[in-house]
Design an enzyme around this catalytic site. Sequence first.
Site, short mmCIF file in Angstrom:
data_model
loop_
_atom_site.label_atom_id
_atom_site.label_comp_id
_atom_site.label_asym_id
_atom_site.label_seq_id
_atom_site.Cartn_x
_atom_site.Cartn_y
_atom_site.Cartn_z
N GLU A 81 0.83 -1.21 0.00
CA GLU A 81 0.00 0.00 0.00
C GLU A 81 0.86 1.25 0.00
OE1 GLU A 81 -2.58 1.46 -0.49
OE2 GLU A 81 -4.36 0.64 0.46
N ASP A 140 -4.37 5.11 6.19
CA ASP A 140 -4.89 6.31 6.88
C ASP A 140 -5.78 5.85 8.03
OD1 ASP A 140 -6.09 8.62 7.66
OD2 ASP A 140 -7.00 9.09 5.73
N VAL A 158 -0.77 14.30 2.40
CA VAL A 158 0.53 14.34 1.69
C VAL A 158 0.36 13.90 0.23
CG1 VAL A 158 1.96 13.99 3.76
CG2 VAL A 158 1.10 12.00 2.51
#
Length: 178
Positions: free
Chosen positions: A103, A107, A157
């Site tokens: 991945e 999150d 980000v």
Amino acid sequence: MEQRISLHDKHFVPCIGRELIAEKVAAVGAEISADYAGRRPLLLAVLNGSFIFAADLFRHLAIEAEIAFVKLSSYSGTASTGKVNIESVIDPLWLGRDIIIVEDIIDTGRTLAAFVPELQKVNPASIKIASFLVKPDAQQFGIAAHYTAFHINNLFVVGYGLDYDGLGRNLPDLWVVE
Ligand code: IMP
Ligand code: MG
């Protein structure tokens, strides 16, 4: 590195440089190579975001290894939509394999919490997770990365494969929203 870039309506500032990224990804590759010596793991890269990490990590494996791709999605803009789409077929040939899911970022963990049970249906020998980045809420759905390059704060980000509405994936460094 430039000090500030714009993508769509947002500004981003430098977060992690390409040299440190390369160093950490190499270290993850070495760790996996040691753990899977003699076992020929199958890397399962989650598209789109992980394609750059997967390509770099794969080249740092010093053991026999294979790679395949799955497409999952849950994001729109900078927020998770809460719904996970598994947009590709889970291959029955993965039965009995040592799978390492690759991945870009965990999150909330929602994406992998939806995907791992589906993957378990084809009875792999083992399932581990390698995530380039891990955010603080990652364990919200009981998912933990076994291998990771960086733990970061709860900020959006881009770069090194990660995007903001399609843009920023090609940036060699990691940038954080201002
Ligand atoms: P989760 O399901 O909440 O763990 O979210 C996982 C997916 O959300 C990742 O694979 C990314 O595609 C996307 N995502 C989460 N945080 C960011 C971020 O800061 N930048 C870009 N994409 C992100
Ligand atoms: Mg992703």
